[in-house]
Motif scaffolding. Structure first.
Motif, PDB file in Angstrom:
ATOM      1  N   ILE A 109       0.861  -1.177   0.000  1.00 19.91           N
ATOM      2  CA  ILE A 109       0.000   0.000   0.000  1.00 19.91           C
ATOM      3  C   ILE A 109       0.905   1.236   0.000  1.00 19.91           C
ATOM      4  CG2 ILE A 109      -1.803   1.274   1.245  1.00 19.91           C
ATOM      5  CD1 ILE A 109      -2.567  -1.560   2.449  1.00 19.91           C
ATOM      6  N   ALA A 110       0.817   2.015  -1.082  1.00 22.16           N
ATOM      7  CA  ALA A 110       1.668   3.206  -1.226  1.00 22.16           C
ATOM      8  C   ALA A 110       0.854   4.441  -0.873  1.00 22.16           C
ATOM      9  CB  ALA A 110       2.166   3.302  -2.668  1.00 22.16           C
ATOM     10  N   ILE A 111       1.362   5.245   0.051  1.00 22.62           N
ATOM     11  CA  ILE A 111       0.663   6.476   0.424  1.00 22.62           C
ATOM     12  C   ILE A 111       1.584   7.667   0.177  1.00 22.62           C
ATOM     13  CG2 ILE A 111      -0.510   7.705   2.297  1.00 22.62           C
ATOM     14  CD1 ILE A 111      -1.380   5.080   3.329  1.00 22.62           C
ATOM     15  N   ASP A 112       1.235   8.452  -0.828  1.00 24.10           N
ATOM     16  CA  ASP A 112       2.027   9.634  -1.150  1.00 24.10           C
ATOM     17  C   ASP A 112       1.159  10.870  -0.962  1.00 24.10           C
ATOM     18  OD1 ASP A 112       4.556   8.492  -2.127  1.00 24.10           O
ATOM     19  OD2 ASP A 112       3.279   7.561  -3.647  1.00 24.10           O
ATOM     20  N   GLY A 113       1.814  12.006  -0.942  1.00 24.39           N
ATOM     21  CA  GLY A 113       1.033  13.239  -0.879  1.00 24.39           C
ATOM     22  C   GLY A 113       1.793  14.371  -0.242  1.00 24.39           C
ATOM     23  N   PHE A 114       1.078  15.461  -0.080  1.00 22.70           N
ATOM     24  CA  PHE A 114       1.669  16.693   0.427  1.00 22.70           C
ATOM     25  C   PHE A 114       2.070  16.556   1.892  1.00 22.70           C
ATOM     26  CE2 PHE A 114      -0.998  17.907  -3.157  1.00 22.70           C
ATOM     27  CZ  PHE A 114      -0.090  18.638  -3.886  1.00 22.70           C
ATOM     28  N   SER A 115       2.922  17.474   2.350  1.00 17.90           N
ATOM     29  CA  SER A 115       3.331  17.416   3.756  1.00 17.90           C
ATOM     30  C   SER A 115       2.191  17.915   4.647  1.00 17.90           C
ATOM     31  CB  SER A 115       4.602  18.237   3.981  1.00 17.90           C
ATOM     32  OG  SER A 115       4.423  19.536   3.513  1.00 17.90           O
ATOM     33  N   SER A 116       2.224  17.463   5.893  1.00 19.43           N
ATOM     34  CA  SER A 116       1.207  17.841   6.900  1.00 19.43           C
ATOM     35  C   SER A 116      -0.229  17.480   6.500  1.00 19.43           C
ATOM     36  CB  SER A 116       1.256  19.343   7.218  1.00 19.43           C
ATOM     37  OG  SER A 116       2.533  19.724   7.607  1.00 19.43           O
ATOM     38  N   CYS A 117      -0.356  16.364   5.790  1.00 23.71           N
ATOM     39  CA  CYS A 117      -1.691  15.873   5.402  1.00 23.71           C
ATOM     40  C   CYS A 117      -2.187  14.801   6.362  1.00 23.71           C
ATOM     41  CB  CYS A 117      -1.598  15.161   4.061  1.00 23.71           C
ATOM     42  SG  CYS A 117      -2.024  16.148   2.700  1.00 23.71           S
ATOM     43  N   GLY A 118      -1.331  14.402   7.297  1.00 24.87           N
ATOM     44  CA  GLY A 118      -1.686  13.297   8.182  1.00 24.87           C
ATOM     45  C   GLY A 118      -1.389  11.943   7.547  1.00 24.87           C
ATOM     46  N   LYS A 119      -0.425  11.896   6.616  1.00 27.19           N
ATOM     47  CA  LYS A 119      -0.089  10.630   5.932  1.00 27.19           C
ATOM     48  C   LYS A 119       0.381   9.566   6.919  1.00 27.19           C
ATOM     49  CE  LYS A 119       3.088  11.883   2.965  1.00 27.19           C
ATOM     50  NZ  LYS A 119       3.170  13.337   3.202  1.00 27.19           N
ATOM     51  N   SER A 120       1.305   9.973   7.814  1.00 30.86           N
ATOM     52  CA  SER A 120       1.882   8.988   8.742  1.00 30.86           C
ATOM     53  C   SER A 120       0.830   8.447   9.699  1.00 30.86           C
ATOM     54  CB  SER A 120       3.027   9.588   9.550  1.00 30.86           C
ATOM     55  OG  SER A 120       4.076   9.888   8.683  1.00 30.86           O
ATOM     56  N   THR A 121      -0.028   9.328  10.212  1.00 30.73           N
ATOM     57  CA  THR A 121      -1.072   8.893  11.144  1.00 30.73           C
ATOM     58  C   THR A 121      -1.991   7.885  10.448  1.00 30.73           C
ATOM     59  OG1 THR A 121      -1.009  11.125  12.004  1.00 30.73           O
ATOM     60  CG2 THR A 121      -2.874   9.791  12.694  1.00 30.73           C
ATOM     61  N   PHE A 122      -2.344   8.219   9.215  1.00 31.83           N
ATOM     62  CA  PHE A 122      -3.229   7.364   8.424  1.00 31.83           C
ATOM     63  C   PHE A 122      -2.547   6.020   8.128  1.00 31.83           C
ATOM     64  CE2 PHE A 122      -5.030   6.518   4.016  1.00 31.83           C
ATOM     65  CZ  PHE A 122      -6.299   6.174   4.448  1.00 31.83           C
ATOM     66  N   ALA A 123      -1.286   6.079   7.670  1.00 26.09           N
ATOM     67  CA  ALA A 123      -0.555   4.863   7.302  1.00 26.09           C
ATOM     68  C   ALA A 123      -0.357   3.949   8.520  1.00 26.09           C
ATOM     69  CB  ALA A 123       0.807   5.237   6.703  1.00 26.09           C
TER      70      ALA A 123
END
Ligand code: DC
Length: 233
Positions: free
Chosen positions: A10-24
């Motif tokens: 599962i690849a999660i990319d995107g802008f900074s401060s989007c909550g990517k790490s929390t979501f991942a």
């Protein structure tokens, strides 16, 4: 007997401060997958470069960083208290130190060095070889795992992201204004997207998740529908 679901990347990319790490991290916990924060790896190289004279007064000496690369060993160890892995540089715990302002200010310069990206991308590909990973970053769906079975591109309104970051920083006691945070978020988006090597770009087959006005529970519900469809294919 219920068939065991196949493991995917599962690849999660995107802008900074989007909550990517929390979501991942939440996804990995739900699925029993390994969560890999690739931003932490670029931060770890930056920390080592700062501590070993390859960055002086905020100026990144690209050749000096490249010369240090063979002596940098990055490892992860699961920390049950955090529910995620801590990062170690040559055996030393670096998790707290990689989040400092000094590292944040220099990491863009380090992550745009070709040799750095080559080393870290190869490592990330080895870590995901057996599937069963959720990897978050900027180039996971485009460069690291173009064959990832599920690609998510996260975004949120710049003002909403800046407000989240502002709340985080002021809660820590940092003296910042909302205006400067908005400016910083917009300028980091630009730097990530205009980098010559592996710029931030939505993969053609990525699904966009705009979480500007979504709760964590709504995001998880959104995700599980896509995940179930991806493993059923
Ligand atoms: O996700 P983060 O803010 O911790 O990432 C730190 C920096 O590393 C950020 O400036 C973008 C860069 N990065 C990258 O170039 N490629 C990745 N796969 C992950 C992060």
């Amino acid at each position: 007997m219920v068939a065991k679901k196949r493991k995917i990347v599962i690849a999660i990319d995107g802008f900074s401060s989007c909550g990517k790490s929390t979501f991942a991290k939440a996804i990995a916990a739900r699925l029993g997958y390994i969560f890999i924060d690739t931003g932490a790896m670029y931060r770890a190289v930056t920390l080592y470069a700062l501590e070993n004279g390859a960055i002086r007064s905020g100026i990144v000496d690209e050749d000096a960083v490249e010369a240090l690369l063979p002596q940098i060993e990055i490892t992860f160890r699961f920390n049950p208290q955090r529910g995620a892995s801590d990062i170690y540089v040559n055996g030393d715990l670096a998790e707290g130190r990689i989040r400092s302002i000094e590292v944040s200010n220099c990491v863009s310069g380090v992550s745009s060095i070709r040799a750095v990206r080559e080393k870290l991308v190869a490592m990330q590909q080895r870590m995901g070889r057996d599937r069963g990973v959720v990897m978050d970053g900027r180039d996971i769906g485009t460069v690291v795992f173009p064959d990832a079975e599920l690609k998510i591109f996260m975004t949120a309104d710049a003002e909403v992201r800046a407000r989240r970051r502002y709340a985080e920083l002021t809660a820590k006691g940092d003296n910042v204004t909302l205006e400067e945070i908005v400016e910083n978020v917009i300028s980091r988006d630009k730097a990530d997207m205009s980098r010559a090597i592996s710029p931030l770009r939505q993969a053609d087959d990525a699904i966009v998740l705009d979480n500007s006005y979504m709760t964590v529970e709504e995001q998880m519900e959104w995700f599980m529908e896509r995940y179930n469809a991806a493993v059923e294919e």
